[in-house]
Scaffold this active site. Structure first.
Site, PDB file in Angstrom:
ATOM      1  N   ASP A 222       0.829  -1.152   0.000  1.00 52.34           N
ATOM      2  CA  ASP A 222      -0.033  -0.010   0.069  1.00 52.34           C
ATOM      3  C   ASP A 222       0.776   1.193  -0.188  1.00 52.34           C
ATOM      4  O   ASP A 222       2.150   0.937   0.300  1.00 52.34           O
ATOM      5  CB  ASP A 222      -0.898  -0.053   1.304  1.00 52.34           C
ATOM      6  CG  ASP A 222      -2.251   0.752   0.893  1.00 52.34           C
ATOM      7  OD1 ASP A 222      -2.207   2.001   0.725  1.00 52.34           O
ATOM      8  OD2 ASP A 222      -3.241  -0.064   0.992  1.00 52.34           O
TER       9      ASP A 222
ATOM     10  N   ASP B  87       4.087   2.198  -4.463  1.00 52.03           N
ATOM     11  CA  ASP B  87       3.334   2.964  -5.231  1.00 52.03           C
ATOM     12  C   ASP B  87       3.309   2.112  -6.445  1.00 52.03           C
ATOM     13  O   ASP B  87       4.245   1.863  -7.362  1.00 52.03           O
ATOM     14  CB  ASP B  87       4.304   4.244  -5.921  1.00 52.03           C
ATOM     15  CG  ASP B  87       3.610   5.044  -6.787  1.00 52.03           C
ATOM     16  OD1 ASP B  87       2.699   4.682  -7.485  1.00 52.03           O
ATOM     17  OD2 ASP B  87       4.150   5.952  -7.509  1.00 52.03           O
ATOM     18  N   VAL B  88       1.919   1.759  -6.575  1.00 54.60           N
ATOM     19  CA  VAL B  88       1.671   0.791  -7.707  1.00 54.60           C
ATOM     20  C   VAL B  88       1.866   1.175  -9.122  1.00 54.60           C
ATOM     21  O   VAL B  88       1.744   0.462 -10.272  1.00 54.60           O
ATOM     22  CB  VAL B  88       0.469   0.048  -7.554  1.00 54.60           C
ATOM     23  CG1 VAL B  88       0.359  -0.951  -6.069  1.00 54.60           C
ATOM     24  CG2 VAL B  88      -0.864   1.018  -7.514  1.00 54.60           C
TER      25      VAL B  88
ATOM     26  N   TYR C 130     -13.130   6.238 -13.535  1.00 55.44           N
ATOM     27  CA  TYR C 130     -13.241   4.799 -12.760  1.00 55.44           C
ATOM     28  C   TYR C 130     -13.813   3.634 -13.688  1.00 55.44           C
ATOM     29  O   TYR C 130     -13.129   2.652 -13.870  1.00 55.44           O
ATOM     30  CB  TYR C 130     -14.016   4.824 -11.624  1.00 55.44           C
ATOM     31  CG  TYR C 130     -13.937   3.732 -10.659  1.00 55.44           C
ATOM     32  CD1 TYR C 130     -13.000   3.576  -9.928  1.00 55.44           C
ATOM     33  CD2 TYR C 130     -15.134   2.869 -10.544  1.00 55.44           C
ATOM     34  CE1 TYR C 130     -12.833   2.153  -8.947  1.00 55.44           C
ATOM     35  CE2 TYR C 130     -14.925   1.708  -9.879  1.00 55.44           C
ATOM     36  CZ  TYR C 130     -13.808   1.558  -8.886  1.00 55.44           C
ATOM     37  OH  TYR C 130     -14.062   0.428  -8.144  1.00 55.44           O
TER      38      TYR C 130
ATOM     39  N   LYS D 123     -11.646   0.371 -15.254  1.00 60.53           N
ATOM     40  CA  LYS D 123     -11.884  -0.685 -15.137  1.00 60.53           C
ATOM     41  C   LYS D 123     -12.233  -1.689 -16.302  1.00 60.53           C
ATOM     42  O   LYS D 123     -11.952  -2.928 -16.344  1.00 60.53           O
ATOM     43  CB  LYS D 123     -13.194  -0.899 -14.007  1.00 60.53           C
ATOM     44  CG  LYS D 123     -12.621  -0.187 -12.538  1.00 60.53           C
ATOM     45  CD  LYS D 123     -11.640  -1.054 -11.969  1.00 60.53           C
ATOM     46  CE  LYS D 123     -11.296  -0.537 -10.532  1.00 60.53           C
ATOM     47  NZ  LYS D 123     -10.343  -1.532  -9.834  1.00 60.53           N
TER      48      LYS D 123
ATOM     49  N   THR E 140     -16.951  -1.002   2.825  1.00 58.00           N
ATOM     50  CA  THR E 140     -15.814  -0.835   3.176  1.00 58.00           C
ATOM     51  C   THR E 140     -15.549   0.703   3.737  1.00 58.00           C
ATOM     52  O   THR E 140     -16.554   1.350   3.654  1.00 58.00           O
ATOM     53  CB  THR E 140     -14.704  -0.725   1.939  1.00 58.00           C
ATOM     54  OG1 THR E 140     -14.912   0.385   1.000  1.00 58.00           O
ATOM     55  CG2 THR E 140     -14.848  -2.036   1.065  1.00 58.00           C
TER      56      THR E 140
END
Length: 271
Positions: free
Chosen positions: A40, A68-69, A165, A169, A200
């Site tokens: 994360d 950092d993805v 978003y 996706k 969440t």
């Protein structure tokens, strides 16, 4: 023996209690995974997550690494450190994601690029960095390696007010099937899971904001309204989705690749 006995997994976006990434990490460890490396951009809740894993009675190791993805260098580091520490990578879960609301007219190119970087580019980078290690899983487990992309129902449901978003996706779904074709000969299975509305911390914060703006009387009323949108009439919690991730990571799914599991309570049936 657990369903994931001896496996080593990387799960991105696993740095906050109550999110899907943490639920997946815990479920993997309960099913006998040797280790889960959660990543994360934050590590503030690392101790709290470790306490949850310990309370589960899991024998495997949980490590939370900062990442950092969207950084290719970070992916190289995380994959290398995972192999150095645990000797292998058998499962990759691309779970990290962000959302910046806005229509096409109301979204800046910079914001679109930010969302695409995390929700799509990071999947590409993760697959590229981990696939050479995942290919070795076939020697350890008959079902080979597994890549699971968390893509959301947004990938097949258009939305004019959250363009970045939904587009990111949808792009992730095409990347999933292309990767399934490319890596199938190496016995790496690549699948996607598409959760619906899941309770969440981030969603609850969003509902609180809607309540503050007068859209609903309470967070509970907002949750009930969202639940009523799907045929089952119930809300989902992260642990629900985690069970689907366990299946795709296990040997039970040895003949499953390129699949999309719609974990959405049936809301997709309306679109």
């Amino acid at each position: 023996m657990g369903r994931l006995e001896g496996k080593v997994a990387i799960v991105t976006g696993a740095g906050r209690v109550g999110n899907i990434g943490v639920a997946v990490a815990r479920a993997f460890l309960r099913e006998g995974a040797q280790a889960v490396v959660g990543t994360d951009f934050r590590r503030e809740e690392a101790e709290a997550i470790a306490d949850l894993v310990k309370a589960d009675g899991s024998q495997g190791s949980f490590v939370l690494m900062e990442q950092d993805v969207t950084s290719e260098a970070d992916w190289a580091r995380v994959s290398r450190e995972t192999v150095d520490r645990f000797g292998q990578i058998d499962v990759l879960v691309n779970n990290a994601g962000i959302s910046i609301h806005g229509s096409i007219a109301g979204t800046s190119l910079d914001d679109l690029r930010k969302v695409m970087a995390v929700n799509h580019d990071a999947l590409f980078l993760g697959i590229k960095a981990c696939a050479p290690h995942l290919a070795g899983a076939v020697a350890r487990f008959g079902g080979g390696g597994a890549i699971i992309n968390n893509l959301s129902m947004a990938s097949y449901m258009p939305n004019a007010t959250n363009i970045g978003y939904h587009v990111s996706k949808a792009a992730g779904r095409m990347l999933t099937v292309c990767a399934a074709l490319e890596y199938g000969p190496q016995k790496i299975r690549v699948n996607s899971i598409h959760p619906g509305v899941t309770m969440t911390p981030i969603l609850r914060e969003g509902l609180d904001a809607y309540v503050a703006n007068g859209m609903w009387d309470s967070t509970e009323a907002a949750e009930q309204a969202l639940a009523a949108m799907n045929p089952l009439g119930i809300s989902s919690v992260p642990e629900d989705a985690a069970n689907a991730f366990v299946y795709l990571a296990s040997e039970e799914a040895r003949f499953v690749t390129g699949a999309a599991i719609c974990h959405d309570g049936g809301i997709g049936l309306k679109y």
